[in-house]
Design a protein around this motif. Structure first.
Motif, PDB file in Angstrom:
ATOM      1  N   UNK A  37      38.412  46.047-163.777  1.00 45.81           N
ATOM      2  CA  UNK A  37      37.535  45.172-164.738  1.00 45.81           C
ATOM      3  C   UNK A  37      36.131  44.670-164.280  1.00 45.81           C
ATOM      4  N   UNK A  38      35.536  44.085-164.969  1.00 49.72           N
ATOM      5  CA  UNK A  38      34.134  43.909-164.633  1.00 49.72           C
ATOM      6  C   UNK A  38      33.690  42.483-163.964  1.00 49.72           C
ATOM      7  N   UNK A  39      34.914  41.762-163.981  1.00 53.07           N
ATOM      8  CA  UNK A  39      34.764  40.449-163.298  1.00 53.07           C
ATOM      9  C   UNK A  39      34.808  40.444-161.783  1.00 53.07           C
TER      10      UNK A  39
ATOM     11  N   UNK B 167      34.403  53.795-161.951  1.00 58.31           N
ATOM     12  CA  UNK B 167      35.792  54.019-161.847  1.00 58.31           C
ATOM     13  C   UNK B 167      36.604  52.551-161.526  1.00 58.31           C
ATOM     14  N   UNK B 168      35.954  52.141-160.462  1.00 56.63           N
ATOM     15  CA  UNK B 168      36.678  50.884-159.922  1.00 56.63           C
ATOM     16  C   UNK B 168      36.275  49.657-161.010  1.00 56.63           C
ATOM     17  N   UNK B 169      35.185  49.432-161.608  1.00 58.29           N
ATOM     18  CA  UNK B 169      35.027  48.589-162.626  1.00 58.29           C
ATOM     19  C   UNK B 169      35.856  48.719-163.966  1.00 58.29           C
ATOM     20  N   UNK B 170      35.939  50.176-164.328  1.00 53.05           N
ATOM     21  CA  UNK B 170      37.003  50.524-165.375  1.00 53.05           C
ATOM     22  C   UNK B 170      38.241  50.249-165.288  1.00 53.05           C
TER      23      UNK B 170
ATOM     24  N   UNK C  53      28.359  37.951-152.407  1.00 54.14           N
ATOM     25  CA  UNK C  53      27.317  38.568-151.832  1.00 54.14           C
ATOM     26  C   UNK C  53      27.900  40.136-151.236  1.00 54.14           C
ATOM     27  N   UNK C  54      29.076  39.937-150.606  1.00 59.49           N
ATOM     28  CA  UNK C  54      29.686  41.052-149.941  1.00 59.49           C
ATOM     29  C   UNK C  54      30.125  41.975-151.139  1.00 59.49           C
ATOM     30  N   UNK C  55      30.546  41.465-152.264  1.00 61.66           N
ATOM     31  CA  UNK C  55      31.146  42.307-153.205  1.00 61.66           C
ATOM     32  C   UNK C  55      29.753  43.118-153.788  1.00 61.66           C
ATOM     33  N   UNK C  56      28.780  42.575-154.062  1.00 59.44           N
ATOM     34  CA  UNK C  56      27.579  43.046-154.508  1.00 59.44           C
ATOM     35  C   UNK C  56      27.282  44.280-153.455  1.00 59.44           C
TER      36      UNK C  56
END
Length: 161
Positions: A85-87, A79-82, A120-123
């Protein structure tokens, strides 16, 4: 990290859509009324979820949106990526190459430590969101939402869906 309010609206909207009978759909106006949020802005979030394959959209008098996948197959990460956005959330502008001490690109063979740490934190953040499904949120809500609220939602869904 700050996410848009559209993420909250999208997640809550998906949990409501998960409660629909299989053959039913809910329009953006009904969902917007349920949460008292602007219809046009919520409609954009629903379109993004549909484009990402999280929701199915149908037209016509009984049209609207419904989940495209089972609640245990939709994660907060999806949901967050939708919606966002994917960037990457952190967009390194390489400002270290600017100003009076800046050097040509060849002097910076890899991204700076700040960018590497942020990525790294975002991953890790996205990996954690990937562990939380709509089914889990719905199961938790069964214990956290009052019986009165659950009954009110059930009555509302019967009326509009």
């Amino acid at each position: 990290m700050r996410l848009s309010e559209g993420v909250e609206w999208a997640v809550h909207g998906c949990t409501v859509l998960a409660a629909l009978p299989e053959e039913r759909a809910l329009g953006p106006a009904d969902l917007a009324a349920f949460f008292e949020v602007p219809r046009a802005y919520l409609a954009k979030q629903l379109q993004a979820l549909s484009k990402a394959g999280i929701l199915n959209a149908s037209r016509g008098p009984s049209g609207g949106y419904r989940l495209a996948r089972a609640p245990d197959k939709v994660t907060l990460r999806d949901i967050v990526l939708a919606i966002e956005g994917p960037g990457p959330s952190f967009r390194c502008q390489e400002i270290r190459r600017r100003g009076p001490t800046g050097q040509p690109r060849r002097c910076y063979p890899k991204p700076c430590g700040i960018a590497r740490a942020m990525w790294a934190a975002e991953r890790v953040y996205l990996a954690e969101l990937g562990k939380v499904t709509l089914a889990r949120l719905i199961a938790e809500a069964a214990y956290e939402v009052s019986p009165e609220q659950q009954a009110a939602m059930s009555r509302w869904l019967k009326r509009v869906a």
